[in-house]
Scaffold this motif. Structure first.
Motif, short mmCIF file in Angstrom:
data_model
loop_
_atom_site.label_atom_id
_atom_site.label_comp_id
_atom_site.label_asym_id
_atom_site.label_seq_id
_atom_site.Cartn_x
_atom_site.Cartn_y
_atom_site.Cartn_z
N PRO A 44 0.66 -1.26 0.03
CA PRO A 44 -0.01 -0.03 -0.21
C PRO A 44 0.98 1.30 0.03
O PRO A 44 1.88 1.27 0.35
CB PRO A 44 -0.83 0.02 1.32
N PRO A 45 0.42 2.28 -0.73
CA PRO A 45 1.31 3.59 -0.40
C PRO A 45 1.35 4.06 0.80
O PRO A 45 0.69 4.01 1.84
CB PRO A 45 0.50 4.56 -1.40
N ALA A 46 2.57 4.63 1.07
CA ALA A 46 2.72 5.05 2.45
C ALA A 46 1.94 6.59 2.40
O ALA A 46 1.63 7.29 1.64
CB ALA A 46 4.37 5.63 2.25
N PRO A 47 1.60 6.53 3.99
CA PRO A 47 0.65 7.73 4.07
C PRO A 47 1.38 8.97 3.99
O PRO A 47 2.50 8.89 4.39
CB PRO A 47 0.09 7.60 5.52
N SER A 48 0.85 10.15 3.79
CA SER A 48 1.35 11.46 3.77
C SER A 48 1.47 11.98 4.94
O SER A 48 0.80 11.54 6.02
CB SER A 48 0.60 12.39 2.63
N PRO A 49 2.51 13.09 5.39
CA PRO A 49 2.51 13.57 6.72
C PRO A 49 1.18 14.11 6.92
O PRO A 49 0.74 13.95 8.22
CB PRO A 49 3.63 14.60 6.49
N GLN A 50 0.31 14.73 6.13
CA GLN A 50 -1.06 15.16 6.36
C GLN A 50 -1.86 14.13 7.03
O GLN A 50 -2.56 14.30 7.94
CB GLN A 50 -1.61 16.00 5.31
N GLN A 51 -1.86 13.01 6.51
CA GLN A 51 -2.40 11.80 6.80
C GLN A 51 -2.27 11.20 8.24
O GLN A 51 -3.08 11.01 9.12
CB GLN A 51 -2.51 10.86 5.72
N MET A 52 -0.85 11.32 8.54
CA MET A 52 -0.33 10.74 9.52
C MET A 52 -0.74 11.85 10.86
O MET A 52 -1.39 11.46 11.93
CB MET A 52 1.17 10.76 9.88
N ASN A 53 -0.52 13.08 10.60
CA ASN A 53 -1.05 14.25 11.69
C ASN A 53 -2.37 14.03 11.94
O ASN A 53 -2.99 14.08 13.10
CB ASN A 53 -0.46 15.32 11.06
N GLN A 54 -3.32 13.80 10.82
CA GLN A 54 -4.67 13.81 11.00
C GLN A 54 -5.04 12.43 11.69
O GLN A 54 -5.95 12.55 12.77
CB GLN A 54 -5.51 13.52 9.75
N ILE A 56 -3.19 10.92 14.10
CA ILE A 56 -2.75 11.23 15.52
C ILE A 56 -3.86 11.93 16.28
O ILE A 56 -4.07 11.84 17.41
CB ILE A 56 -1.26 11.76 15.38
N ARG A 57 -4.26 13.00 15.53
CA ARG A 57 -5.33 13.99 16.26
C ARG A 57 -6.27 13.27 16.51
O ARG A 57 -7.11 13.37 17.55
CB ARG A 57 -5.46 15.14 15.25
N GLU A 58 -6.87 12.39 15.66
CA GLU A 58 -8.19 11.40 15.79
C GLU A 58 -8.09 10.64 17.14
O GLU A 58 -8.81 10.49 17.88
CB GLU A 58 -8.47 10.86 14.48
N ALA A 59 -6.77 10.13 17.12
CA ALA A 59 -6.57 9.33 18.10
C ALA A 59 -6.51 9.86 19.42
O ALA A 59 -6.92 9.39 20.67
CB ALA A 59 -5.23 8.44 17.96
N LEU A 60 -5.67 11.09 19.37
CA LEU A 60 -5.66 11.83 20.85
C LEU A 60 -7.12 12.28 21.26
O LEU A 60 -7.35 12.35 22.38
CB LEU A 60 -4.70 12.90 20.73
N ALA A 61 -8.21 12.77 20.11
CA ALA A 61 -9.27 13.21 20.45
C ALA A 61 -10.21 11.90 21.21
O ALA A 61 -10.91 12.21 22.06
CB ALA A 61 -9.87 13.79 19.53
N THR A 62 -9.93 10.92 20.79
CA THR A 62 -10.50 9.64 21.00
C THR A 62 -10.11 9.45 22.47
O THR A 62 -10.91 8.90 23.20
CB THR A 62 -10.41 8.36 20.02
N LEU A 63 -8.89 9.46 22.74
CA LEU A 63 -8.45 9.10 24.30
C LEU A 63 -8.80 10.38 25.20
O LEU A 63 -9.41 9.84 26.32
CB LEU A 63 -6.83 9.07 24.00
N GLU A 64 -9.03 11.50 24.74
CA GLU A 64 -9.16 12.50 25.56
C GLU A 64 -10.92 12.23 25.88
O GLU A 64 -11.32 12.89 27.06
CB GLU A 64 -9.16 13.85 24.95
N ALA A 65 -11.47 11.73 24.85
CA ALA A 65 -13.27 11.85 25.12
C ALA A 65 -13.54 10.57 26.00
O ALA A 65 -14.49 10.27 26.27
CB ALA A 65 -13.69 11.49 23.49
N GLY A 66 -12.09 9.81 26.24
CA GLY A 66 -12.69 8.31 27.03
C GLY A 66 -13.20 7.18 26.17
O GLY A 66 -13.97 6.49 26.70
N GLU A 67 -13.22 7.39 24.85
CA GLU A 67 -13.77 6.43 24.07
C GLU A 67 -12.89 5.19 23.71
O GLU A 67 -13.18 4.70 22.74
CB GLU A 67 -14.30 6.80 22.60
N VAL A 68 -12.13 4.64 24.80
CA VAL A 68 -11.22 3.60 24.38
C VAL A 68 -11.59 2.49 24.51
O VAL A 68 -12.60 1.95 24.87
CB VAL A 68 -9.80 3.79 25.44
#
Length: 68
Positions: A44-54, A56-68
């Motif tokens: 599969p193609p490597a993700p772009s830096p923008q996709q990686m940042n997005q 990470i942001r989504e994962a952090l938002a999930t953790l902060e919301a307590g949806e683990v």
């Protein structure tokens, strides 16, 4: 007492070295096989830096919301 301990340690180290010596690798008797594949593996193609940042942001938002 110290003498017994030193002798025990010497025997243990000698035994460990004696056991480890036969574990050395030998040359393989069988020839090494090779792959005669005509098609390269599809990666599969490597993700772009923008996709990686997005992601990470989504994962952090999930953790902060307590949806683990």
């Amino acid at each position: 007492m110290i003498t017994k301990a030193l002798i025990s340690v010497a025997i243990a180290v000698g035994a460990a070295i004696g056991v480890a010596a036969p574990a050395m690798a030998d040359e393989p008797d069988a020839p090494v096989t090779t792959c005669n594949c005509d098609q390269p593996v599809n990666k599969p193609p490597a993700p772009s830096p923008q996709q990686m940042n997005q992601a990470i942001r989504e994962a952090l938002a999930t953790l902060e919301a307590g949806e683990v």
